[in-house]
Scaffold this motif. Structure first.
Motif, PDB file in Angstrom:
ATOM      1  N   LEU A  32       0.880  -1.157   0.000  1.00  0.00           N
ATOM      2  CA  LEU A  32       0.000   0.000   0.000  1.00  0.00           C
ATOM      3  C   LEU A  32       0.920   1.210   0.000  1.00  0.00           C
ATOM      4  O   LEU A  32       1.620   1.474   0.979  1.00  0.00           O
ATOM      5  CB  LEU A  32      -0.913   0.002   1.228  1.00  0.00           C
ATOM      6  CG  LEU A  32      -1.907   1.157   1.314  1.00  0.00           C
ATOM      7  CD1 LEU A  32      -2.862   1.156   0.117  1.00  0.00           C
ATOM      8  CD2 LEU A  32      -2.680   1.101   2.622  1.00  0.00           C
ATOM      9  N   VAL A  33       0.951   1.935  -1.131  1.00  0.00           N
ATOM     10  CA  VAL A  33       1.960   2.976  -1.338  1.00  0.00           C
ATOM     11  C   VAL A  33       1.313   4.352  -1.411  1.00  0.00           C
ATOM     12  O   VAL A  33       0.163   4.491  -1.816  1.00  0.00           O
ATOM     13  CB  VAL A  33       2.792   2.692  -2.613  1.00  0.00           C
ATOM     14  CG1 VAL A  33       3.449   1.332  -2.543  1.00  0.00           C
ATOM     15  CG2 VAL A  33       1.961   2.785  -3.871  1.00  0.00           C
ATOM     16  N   ARG A  34       2.107   5.369  -1.003  1.00  0.00           N
ATOM     17  CA  ARG A  34       1.634   6.751  -1.075  1.00  0.00           C
ATOM     18  C   ARG A  34       2.828   7.690  -1.062  1.00  0.00           C
ATOM     19  O   ARG A  34       3.941   7.301  -0.717  1.00  0.00           O
ATOM     20  CB  ARG A  34       0.678   7.081   0.057  1.00  0.00           C
ATOM     21  CG  ARG A  34       1.300   7.093   1.426  1.00  0.00           C
ATOM     22  CD  ARG A  34       0.227   7.180   2.513  1.00  0.00           C
ATOM     23  NE  ARG A  34       0.791   7.297   3.832  1.00  0.00           N
ATOM     24  CZ  ARG A  34       0.791   8.398   4.565  1.00  0.00           C
ATOM     25  NH1 ARG A  34       0.260   9.510   4.099  1.00  0.00           N
ATOM     26  NH2 ARG A  34       1.316   8.412   5.771  1.00  0.00           N
ATOM     27  N   VAL A  35       2.579   8.935  -1.421  1.00  0.00           N
ATOM     28  CA  VAL A  35       3.598   9.981  -1.428  1.00  0.00           C
ATOM     29  C   VAL A  35       3.170  11.062  -0.451  1.00  0.00           C
ATOM     30  O   VAL A  35       2.026  11.523  -0.486  1.00  0.00           O
ATOM     31  CB  VAL A  35       3.776  10.563  -2.847  1.00  0.00           C
ATOM     32  CG1 VAL A  35       4.620  11.826  -2.837  1.00  0.00           C
ATOM     33  CG2 VAL A  35       4.389   9.516  -3.771  1.00  0.00           C
ATOM     34  N   THR A  36       4.099  11.482   0.423  1.00  0.00           N
ATOM     35  CA  THR A  36       3.777  12.539   1.383  1.00  0.00           C
ATOM     36  C   THR A  36       4.424  13.869   1.020  1.00  0.00           C
ATOM     37  O   THR A  36       4.050  14.904   1.568  1.00  0.00           O
ATOM     38  CB  THR A  36       4.213  12.153   2.808  1.00  0.00           C
ATOM     39  OG1 THR A  36       5.616  11.894   2.818  1.00  0.00           O
ATOM     40  CG2 THR A  36       3.446  10.934   3.291  1.00  0.00           C
ATOM     41  N   ARG A  37       5.407  13.823   0.127  1.00  0.00           N
ATOM     42  CA  ARG A  37       6.038  15.055  -0.355  1.00  0.00           C
ATOM     43  C   ARG A  37       6.433  14.839  -1.801  1.00  0.00           C
ATOM     44  O   ARG A  37       7.061  13.840  -2.133  1.00  0.00           O
ATOM     45  CB  ARG A  37       7.264  15.407   0.478  1.00  0.00           C
ATOM     46  CG  ARG A  37       7.886  16.742   0.051  1.00  0.00           C
ATOM     47  CD  ARG A  37       9.037  17.114   0.908  1.00  0.00           C
ATOM     48  NE  ARG A  37      10.164  16.241   0.579  1.00  0.00           N
ATOM     49  CZ  ARG A  37      11.423  16.532   0.828  1.00  0.00           C
ATOM     50  NH1 ARG A  37      11.727  17.631   1.452  1.00  0.00           N
ATOM     51  NH2 ARG A  37      12.370  15.700   0.494  1.00  0.00           N
ATOM     52  N   GLY A  38       6.047  15.779  -2.668  1.00  0.00           N
ATOM     53  CA  GLY A  38       6.399  15.681  -4.075  1.00  0.00           C
ATOM     54  C   GLY A  38       5.410  14.846  -4.864  1.00  0.00           C
ATOM     55  O   GLY A  38       4.248  14.690  -4.481  1.00  0.00           O
ATOM     56  N   SER A  39       5.895  14.291  -5.988  1.00  0.00           N
ATOM     57  CA  SER A  39       5.025  13.481  -6.844  1.00  0.00           C
ATOM     58  C   SER A  39       5.844  12.422  -7.574  1.00  0.00           C
ATOM     59  O   SER A  39       7.028  12.617  -7.866  1.00  0.00           O
ATOM     60  CB  SER A  39       4.274  14.356  -7.852  1.00  0.00           C
ATOM     61  OG  SER A  39       5.193  15.013  -8.697  1.00  0.00           O
ATOM     62  N   VAL A  40       5.172  11.317  -7.851  1.00  0.00           N
ATOM     63  CA  VAL A  40       5.787  10.218  -8.608  1.00  0.00           C
ATOM     64  C   VAL A  40       4.775   9.674  -9.601  1.00  0.00           C
ATOM     65  O   VAL A  40       3.561   9.824  -9.434  1.00  0.00           O
ATOM     66  CB  VAL A  40       6.278   9.059  -7.702  1.00  0.00           C
ATOM     67  CG1 VAL A  40       7.204   9.566  -6.607  1.00  0.00           C
ATOM     68  CG2 VAL A  40       5.135   8.255  -7.116  1.00  0.00           C
ATOM     69  N   PHE A  41       5.307   9.019 -10.622  1.00  0.00           N
ATOM     70  CA  PHE A  41       4.501   8.188 -11.508  1.00  0.00           C
ATOM     71  C   PHE A  41       4.731   6.773 -11.029  1.00  0.00           C
ATOM     72  O   PHE A  41       5.852   6.261 -11.084  1.00  0.00           O
ATOM     73  CB  PHE A  41       4.933   8.372 -12.971  1.00  0.00           C
ATOM     74  CG  PHE A  41       4.098   7.591 -13.936  1.00  0.00           C
ATOM     75  CD1 PHE A  41       2.782   7.950 -14.186  1.00  0.00           C
ATOM     76  CD2 PHE A  41       4.628   6.506 -14.611  1.00  0.00           C
ATOM     77  CE1 PHE A  41       2.006   7.230 -15.097  1.00  0.00           C
ATOM     78  CE2 PHE A  41       3.873   5.782 -15.515  1.00  0.00           C
ATOM     79  CZ  PHE A  41       2.554   6.143 -15.763  1.00  0.00           C
ATOM     80  N   ASP A  42       3.694   6.140 -10.503  1.00  0.00           N
ATOM     81  CA  ASP A  42       3.786   4.840  -9.855  1.00  0.00           C
ATOM     82  C   ASP A  42       3.238   3.762 -10.783  1.00  0.00           C
ATOM     83  O   ASP A  42       2.185   3.952 -11.393  1.00  0.00           O
ATOM     84  CB  ASP A  42       2.996   4.874  -8.547  1.00  0.00           C
ATOM     85  CG  ASP A  42       3.409   3.775  -7.609  1.00  0.00           C
ATOM     86  OD1 ASP A  42       4.511   3.889  -7.032  1.00  0.00           O
ATOM     87  OD2 ASP A  42       2.651   2.807  -7.456  1.00  0.00           O
ATOM     88  N   VAL A  43       3.950   2.626 -10.865  1.00  0.00           N
ATOM     89  CA  VAL A  43       3.615   1.593 -11.846  1.00  0.00           C
ATOM     90  C   VAL A  43       3.583   0.220 -11.194  1.00  0.00           C
ATOM     91  O   VAL A  43       4.447  -0.111 -10.374  1.00  0.00           O
ATOM     92  CB  VAL A  43       4.657   1.586 -12.989  1.00  0.00           C
ATOM     93  CG1 VAL A  43       4.456   0.407 -13.926  1.00  0.00           C
ATOM     94  CG2 VAL A  43       4.594   2.889 -13.773  1.00  0.00           C
ATOM     95  N   ALA A  44       2.600  -0.586 -11.594  1.00  0.00           N
ATOM     96  CA  ALA A  44       2.534  -1.996 -11.207  1.00  0.00           C
ATOM     97  C   ALA A  44       2.353  -2.826 -12.479  1.00  0.00           C
ATOM     98  O   ALA A  44       1.553  -2.463 -13.355  1.00  0.00           O
ATOM     99  CB  ALA A  44       1.376  -2.241 -10.253  1.00  0.00           C
ATOM    100  N   VAL A  45       3.106  -3.930 -12.567  1.00  0.00           N
ATOM    101  CA  VAL A  45       3.060  -4.827 -13.728  1.00  0.00           C
ATOM    102  C   VAL A  45       2.631  -6.205 -13.244  1.00  0.00           C
ATOM    103  O   VAL A  45       3.228  -6.761 -12.321  1.00  0.00           O
ATOM    104  CB  VAL A  45       4.437  -4.930 -14.421  1.00  0.00           C
ATOM    105  CG1 VAL A  45       4.362  -5.872 -15.624  1.00  0.00           C
ATOM    106  CG2 VAL A  45       4.949  -3.560 -14.845  1.00  0.00           C
TER     107      VAL A  45
END
Length: 184
Positions: free
Chosen positions: A72-85
Motif C-alpha cells: 500500500l503505497v503513497r507519497v507525502t512530499r512531491g510526486s511520482v509516476f507509480d507503476v505496477a506490472v
C-alpha cells in the motif's frame, strides 16, 4: 475512503477523506477496519518503509518471487509516476501495467497485491515515498523486471525529466519479462 478500480482487477487506487481548513489538513492514512470494508481485503501489514528520492530517480520494477509482498503505497512530499506490472502467468492481464500519479496534493494511495512488479519515477524536485508491506523484505528473493522492457512498454513520463532517469545498478540489470521468474 473512495476506492477506484483500475484496468487490472486487484490493483486499486484509494482516495482517503481529507479534512482541511486555513490551518492545514487532517487525514487518516490507514485504518484496518475502513480498508477492509472499502476494499473487501483483509491484509496484515508487517513493515512500513520510507524512501526519499531526487527528481528523475526511477526505482523498480521490483518484486519478491518468494515472500511476495502486497504494498500500500503513497507519497507525502512531491510526486511520482507509480507503476505496477502483472507477473501472474495465469492472469489474463499478465505482462500488462497500470500507472498513476501519486502526490502530496492528491493524497492517493495505490494497493499493489502480491504477484506484481512495482516501481516509480520521481517527477517533482524530490519525493518522500511511504509504503506498507504484507511480508518482510527478503533480499535473497528480490527480483527486478527491466524498467524499459519493450514487451511490457511502460509509458514512463520521461518528457518531464531533464535527461535520462537515474537508476541503481540493480535496476539497470533488471531482466526482460521473457527471462523473469513469474508467479503461477
Amino acid at each position: 475512503m473512495k476506492v477506484i478500480e483500475t484496468a487490472i482487477p486487484g490493483l486499486l487506487v484509494l482516495e482517503p477523506k481529507v479534512f482541511g481548513d486555513a490551518r492545514g489538513f487532517f487525514m487518516e492514512s490507514f485504518n484496518a477496519k475502513a480498508f477492509r470494508e472499502a476494499t473487501g481485503l483483509d491484509v496484515d501489514f508487517v513493515q512500513d518503509n520510507h524512501s526519499r528520492s531526487a527528481r528523475g530517480v526511477l526505482r523498480g520494477l521490483h518484486y519478491q518471487i518468494e515472500q511476495a509482498q502486497g504494498k500500500l503505497v503513497r507519497v507525502t512530499r512531491g510526486s511520482v509516476f507509480d507503476v505496477a506490472v502483472d507477473l501472474r502467468k495465469s492472469s489474463p492481464t499478465f505482462g500488462k501495467w497500470v500507472g498513476i500519479e501519486l502526490s502530496e496534493e492528491n493524497n492517493r494511495q495505490f494497493w499493489v497485491p502480491p504477484g506484481f512488479a512495482h516501481g516509480f519515477l520521481v517527477t517533482s524536485d524530490s519525493a518522500d515515498f511511504l509504503y506498507k508491506t504484507t511480508d518482510y523484505y527478503a533480499p535473497q528473493h528480490e527480483r527486478s523486471l527491466l524498467w524499459n522492457d519493450p514487451t511490457v512498454a511502460v509509458d514512463w513520463p520521461l518528457h518531464l525529466l531533464d535527461g535520462a532517469p537515474l537508476l541503481s545498478a540493480k535496476d539497470v540489470a533488471g531482466k526482460p519479462l521473457a527471462a523473469c521468474e513469474t508467479f503461477a
